[in-house]
Design a protein around this motif. Structure first.
Motif, mmCIF file in Angstrom:
data_model
loop_
_atom_site.group_PDB
_atom_site.id
_atom_site.type_symbol
_atom_site.label_atom_id
_atom_site.label_comp_id
_atom_site.label_asym_id
_atom_site.label_seq_id
_atom_site.Cartn_x
_atom_site.Cartn_y
_atom_site.Cartn_z
ATOM 1 N N ARG A 277 16.090 43.363 -0.307
ATOM 2 C CA ARG A 277 16.890 43.307 -1.534
ATOM 3 C C ARG A 277 16.643 42.049 -2.357
ATOM 4 O O ARG A 277 17.390 41.744 -3.281
ATOM 5 N N THR A 304 24.904 40.712 -9.241
ATOM 6 C CA THR A 304 24.874 41.231 -7.872
ATOM 7 C C THR A 304 25.796 40.418 -6.972
ATOM 8 O O THR A 304 26.538 40.975 -6.150
ATOM 9 N N ARG A 307 29.482 41.281 -7.858
ATOM 10 C CA ARG A 307 29.829 42.629 -7.375
ATOM 11 C C ARG A 307 29.998 42.628 -5.862
ATOM 12 O O ARG A 307 30.949 43.211 -5.321
ATOM 13 N N CYS A 308 29.092 41.963 -5.184
ATOM 14 C CA CYS A 308 29.157 41.882 -3.725
ATOM 15 C C CYS A 308 30.421 41.154 -3.279
ATOM 16 O O CYS A 308 31.113 41.595 -2.354
ATOM 17 N N LEU A 376 26.266 46.430 -0.973
ATOM 18 C CA LEU A 376 25.034 46.562 -1.766
ATOM 19 C C LEU A 376 24.232 47.790 -1.348
ATOM 20 O O LEU A 376 23.008 47.813 -1.492
#
Length: 377
Positions: A277, A304, A307-308, A376
């Protein structure tokens, strides 16, 4: 019934801390008492010699180091922007000015090349931070300091038990400063320590720590009375807190082993996942021994990371970002012209810390790993 949240950090206390505190309460509870002296000796042994002076915080240890070294008004100290506010506050409190430099991508510590670009006629010292217990390129930083006649004060708040090429962090420069805040590997709630090897510097620091008096020499029976001998402040740790720290040092080896177990699980479970990733996991270079103070994941971009982080917290995993870079903070912007620190800005926007402390169970680690992968997916 929902599972209990998994905290980012937690302390490990047992009967030993209470027993030591009870013993301290039977004697003098002010600073520089028997437990303070015992812990200072233990820390000095752990660091391979020199003098250690307990303080009320790592912030005060840094202030004390700078004062004892004669750093003050009209001078500048180069430090990272990616650090806790105490690093810069200590510089400001002695009347000097912090100059922010960028960090290395690998260690998240001061970048020697960027430090060199920011040196000037007023530069008096470097203040590197050992982020997550991992030292930056100290050989290059120390060479820079020697070449320009600068002092080096290490912010080793994260660094107890870690080393750089076999040398304990906090012993590489003129002074090293440690934290025993409740989030650190060993703790007394609030506390710190200053480590120095030069006896003359230690003597100056001892006087400053004791309100500018030679009271410490008096308590050792070296003078028949104590008096005001220099400008100073009050940075002495209570013997009650030193007693708690004494018990924590008894458990240091086990604390480190427990933290290493968790970090090892994260590396084993997440390395392939991260590589697939475009993420990177916390890992010290081969010539540095870490202490598993923090475990971080550098994600590909800020969105990212955010959001994580939100998804982890929704599942009861109390992951966190870390510092708001000091150069972009409201007070940092008031200190001088804007500076560009691209690595600092990128790291601060994409770094995620996972829970790491000695009370985590195997089941807790399973939950963290599963939640991160699901976040994710």
């Amino acid at each position: 019934m929902p599972a209990s949240p998994i905290q980012l950090s937690d302390t490990w206390f047992d009967a030993r801390e209470g027993e030591r505190i009870s013993a301290a309460l039977q004697g003098r509870v002010a600073g520089n008492g028997p437990f303070c002296r015992k812990v200072e000796d233990r820390l000095a042994q752990l660091l391979g010699g020199g003098r250690v002076l307990l303080t009320t915080s790592c912030t005060h240890a840094m202030e004390l180091a700078l004062l004892a070294l004669g750093i003050g008004a009209g001078q500048e100290v180069v430090c990272p922007s990616f650090t806790f506010v105490s690093t810069a506050n200590a510089i400001l409190r002695v009347g000097a000015r912090p100059v922010f430099a960028d960090i290395e991508d690998q260690t998240l510590g001061l970048d020697p090349a960027d430090v060199e670009r920011r040196l000037g006629p007023r530069t008096a010292a470097l203040l590197p931070v050992h982020y997550a217990g991992i030292a930056p390129d100290m050989d290059r930083l120390l060479a820079l300091a020697r070449g320009h006649g600068l002092k080096v004060v290490e912010d080793a708040a994260h660094g107890l038990g870690a080393s750089y090429r076999g040398r304990p962090l906090g012993t590489l420069g003129e002074a090293g400063c440690f934290s025993f805040h409740e989030t650190k590997n060993v703790t007394c709630g609030e506390g710190g320590a200053l480590a120095v090897r030069d006896p003359a510097l230690a003597d100056r620091a001892e006087v400053i720590r004791e309100k500018g008096t030679n009271r410490s020499a008096f308590l050792r029976g070296e003078v028949d009375k104590y008096t005001w001998v220099a400008e100073g402040s009050s940075y002495v740790l209570s013997d009650v807190l030193a007693a708690m720290l004494d018990a924590q040092l008894d458990k240091l080896e086990e604390i480190q082993a427990r933290r290493a177990r968790v970090a090892g699980r994260y590396l084993a479970e997440l390395s392939s996942w991260a590589a697939a990733r475009g993420a990177r996991l916390s890992r010290p270079p081969a010539d540095r021994q870490g202490n598993d103070h923090l475990f971080y994941v550098l994600l590909p971009d800020p969105s990212t990371r955010d959001r994580c982080l939100a998804r982890l917290r929704a599942q009861g995993v109390m992951a966190a970002f870390h510092y708001v870079p000091l150069h972009s903070s409201p007070h940092g912007r008031r200190l001088g012209p804007a500076v560009e620190l691209p690595v600092t800005d990128r790291v601060a926007a994409s770094l995620l810390r996972l829970p790491l402390h000695p009370r985590l169970t195997e089941e807790d680690v399973d939950r963290v790993v599963g939640a991160l992968k699901q976040a994710l997916a």
